[in-house]
Design a protein around this motif. Structure first.
Motif, PDB file in Angstrom:
ATOM      1  N   ILE A  14       0.826  -1.222   0.000  1.00 42.66           N
ATOM      2  CA  ILE A  14       0.000   0.000   0.000  1.00 42.66           C
ATOM      3  C   ILE A  14       0.855   1.265   0.000  1.00 42.66           C
ATOM      4  O   ILE A  14       0.390   2.330  -0.375  1.00 42.66           O
ATOM      5  CB  ILE A  14      -1.013   0.024   1.170  1.00 42.66           C
ATOM      6  N   LYS A  15       2.148   1.115   0.393  1.00 40.66           N
ATOM      7  CA  LYS A  15       3.065   2.267   0.382  1.00 40.66           C
ATOM      8  C   LYS A  15       3.216   2.792  -1.049  1.00 40.66           C
ATOM      9  O   LYS A  15       3.347   3.980  -1.286  1.00 40.66           O
ATOM     10  CB  LYS A  15       4.423   1.825   0.934  1.00 40.66           C
ATOM     11  N   GLU A  34      -1.350  -7.969  -5.217  1.00 34.82           N
ATOM     12  CA  GLU A  34      -0.345  -8.107  -4.147  1.00 34.82           C
ATOM     13  C   GLU A  34      -1.007  -8.443  -2.807  1.00 34.82           C
ATOM     14  O   GLU A  34      -0.518  -9.279  -2.053  1.00 34.82           O
ATOM     15  CB  GLU A  34       0.455  -6.799  -4.013  1.00 34.82           C
ATOM     16  N   VAL A  35      -2.104  -7.754  -2.514  1.00 31.83           N
ATOM     17  CA  VAL A  35      -2.830  -7.995  -1.255  1.00 31.83           C
ATOM     18  C   VAL A  35      -3.338  -9.434  -1.224  1.00 31.83           C
ATOM     19  O   VAL A  35      -3.239 -10.127  -0.209  1.00 31.83           O
ATOM     20  CB  VAL A  35      -3.996  -6.995  -1.074  1.00 31.83           C
ATOM     21  N   ARG A  36      -3.856  -9.884  -2.357  1.00 32.81           N
ATOM     22  CA  ARG A  36      -4.384 -11.259  -2.459  1.00 32.81           C
ATOM     23  C   ARG A  36      -3.283 -12.278  -2.160  1.00 32.81           C
ATOM     24  O   ARG A  36      -3.464 -13.208  -1.370  1.00 32.81           O
ATOM     25  CB  ARG A  36      -4.945 -11.474  -3.864  1.00 32.81           C
ATOM     26  N   GLN A  73      -4.566   7.756  -0.034  1.00 32.15           N
ATOM     27  CA  GLN A  73      -5.002   7.601   1.366  1.00 32.15           C
ATOM     28  C   GLN A  73      -6.369   6.926   1.427  1.00 32.15           C
ATOM     29  O   GLN A  73      -6.649   6.128   2.312  1.00 32.15           O
ATOM     30  CB  GLN A  73      -5.089   8.976   2.063  1.00 32.15           C
ATOM     31  N   GLN A  74      -7.216   7.257   0.454  1.00 30.57           N
ATOM     32  CA  GLN A  74      -8.574   6.703   0.428  1.00 30.57           C
ATOM     33  C   GLN A  74      -8.550   5.195   0.184  1.00 30.57           C
ATOM     34  O   GLN A  74      -9.334   4.445   0.746  1.00 30.57           O
ATOM     35  CB  GLN A  74      -9.383   7.410  -0.675  1.00 30.57           C
ATOM     36  N   VAL A  75      -7.598   4.733  -0.632  1.00 31.20           N
ATOM     37  CA  VAL A  75      -7.453   3.292  -0.898  1.00 31.20           C
ATOM     38  C   VAL A  75      -7.100   2.566   0.400  1.00 31.20           C
ATOM     39  O   VAL A  75      -7.665   1.518   0.726  1.00 31.20           O
ATOM     40  CB  VAL A  75      -6.375   3.015  -1.979  1.00 31.20           C
ATOM     41  N   ILE A  76      -6.154   3.140   1.174  1.00 29.29           N
ATOM     42  CA  ILE A  76      -5.760   2.527   2.448  1.00 29.29           C
ATOM     43  C   ILE A  76      -6.955   2.479   3.398  1.00 29.29           C
ATOM     44  O   ILE A  76      -7.156   1.497   4.115  1.00 29.29           O
ATOM     45  CB  ILE A  76      -4.596   3.313   3.090  1.00 29.29           C
TER      46      ILE A  76
END
Length: 447
Positions: A14-15, A34-36, A73-76
């Protein structure tokens, strides 16, 4: 801390998207992939991952993100909210019966930590809710379990109801509740038998206990270290007993943590408590939002404050603040502060609760060696009362004596003295700091 590998992967993923002034659908898809992978590697249930990624992508590609002033920021925010929802959304509080006692059944496989968790839960109820619990030994197949529960009762100075190994567990549970009513106990915590695997005899016995004592809570105790197996166990117990919540043990271990993220989604039953260590006070109410913050590297200030309120004397804290302001802070004060901080738990866990600590120069991947703390304590304890109050008295022969008495070197004693003086100056700056001014970073003497 649990989730360490998952946390590192998610934070680096997320960075990449955080500082972006514009986020495209391609960016979101790359992040979601990547998260998956990070979640699957952490042993999160495949179906759970699939549903979670679908929701994150729908929201992240939607208007709330793409048209935001700070899309990164909204994605995080979206990822954090979905992780929180996955683990149950809000904290699920423990039940309280209309007429005491409140009966809690502890169930689970052998070796999951039921007996220890029963003791920890009793301690939590007394310490944090001012309740009077009674522990009940219903595991008649393992004499060691009865002995262990009785030992825990002695350590906690708490009643344990036992009828030995020859009695029927259903009868033990029933008589224990009657006894608790007579003794005006608020809670009855029934420690039941476990097996190495789910079987018909075990479930029949637990069902009979449930029918007889009509528990207000049925807590399934699950070892977080068992990964995906923990989810399968949770499903089996829930199907047959209709559990009300989960107690996750060994969440402090070197575990991938996927079980914690999967259990709520699979059973639709909340995680109520998490065991964060072996000590009897290391059981914490499970807060999904705080855990999501920790996983994403946002810290967990609320838990840190709660730990401080429990372990730090408010009056002494005010006195200490005044000493810092007037530079009259001594090695005796420092020793006392160290003791209070160590009571709050392992320092690495505390650091993980400070927002951004993992990004601070010198703190990222810092291994806080508890042995170093022991050395600091030994050095201070080898000083005379006068030397602790006035470090300026130190000369070469005094330092040599202190080093010998503490099993350290003169250079280690010198380093501690230097860092202590630096820390005093910074503490004064921090306590006198005006709004908007930044304090200089400093290194604690034990790091």
């Amino acid at each position: 801390m649990a989730f360490e590998g998952l946390a590192d992967r998610l934070q680096s993923t997320i960075k990449k998207i955080t500082g972006k002034g514009k986020v495209t659908e391609q960016d979101v898809n790359a992040m979601a992939r990547e998260v998956r992978l990070a979640l699957l590697e952490a042993d999160v249930n495949f179906r759970v991952v699939k549903d979670l990624i679908k929701r994150i992508k729908e929201r992240a590609i939607g208007q709330e993100v793409l048209e935001s002033l700070t899309p990164g920021q909204q994605v995080i925010k979206v990822v954090k909210e979905e992780l929180t929802a996955l683990m149950g959304g809000e904290q699920s509080r423990i039940a309280v019966a209309d007429r005491p006692p409140t009966v809690i059944m502890m169930v689970g496989l052998q070796g999951a930590g039921k007996t220890t968790s029963s003791g920890k839960l009793a301690n939590h109820l007394r310490k944090n809710h001012n309740r009077t619990p009674m522990l009940v030994a219903c595991d008649v197949y393992r004499p060691a379990a009865i002995n262990q529960l009785e030992t825990l009762g002695q350590q906690l100075n708490m009643p344990v109801f036992s009828m030995g190994t020859d009695a029927n567990p259903v009868e033990i549970a029933e008589k224990a509740v009657e006894q608790a009513k007579a003794d005006h106990q608020d809670y009855v915590i029934v420690d039941t038998a476990g097996r190495l695997h789910v079987d018909g005899d075990l479930m029949q016995e637990l069902t009979e206990i449930k029918e007889k004592v009509k528990p207000d809570e049925i807590f399934l105790v699950v070892d977080a270290m068992t990964g995906q197996d923990a989810v399968n166990v949770a499903e089996s117990f829930n199907d047959q007993l209709d559990i009300t919540g989960v107690v996750l043990t060994k969440l402090d271990g070197d575990t991938r943590g996927g079980a914690a993220l999967s259990i709520k989604a699979v059973t639709d039953k909340p995680i109520k408590f998490a065991g964060m260590g072996e000590k009897l006070d290391q059981l914490e109410p499970f807060h999904p939002d705080r855990m999501a913050s920790r996983i994403l590297g946002m810290g967990d200030v609320l838990t840190l404050i709660e730990k401080a309120q429990t372990n730090v004397d408010e009056k002494k804290a005010k006195e200490m603040e005044e000493k810092m302001r007037t530079m009259s802070f001594t090695f005796d004060d420092f020793l006392e502060q160290m003791g209070q901080v160590r009571n709050m738990g392992p320092l690495e866990d505390l650091m993980a609760m400070i927002p951004g600590a993992n990004k601070m120069k010198g703190l990222k991947n810092a291994q806080i060696d508890e042995r170093q703390l022991g050395q600091v304590e030994a050095i201070i304890q080898s000083m005379t009362k006068a030397e602790r109050q006035e470090p300026g008295l130190m000369n070469a022969s005094r330092k040599k004596r202190i080093a010998k008495g503490s099993g350290t070197t003169v250079s280690q004693v010198n380093r501690l003295l230097k860092q202590f003086e630096e820390m005093k100056k910074v503490m004064k700056q921090m306590t006198n700091m005006q709004k908007g001014k930044k304090g200089k970073g400093f290194k604690l003497p034990f790091m």
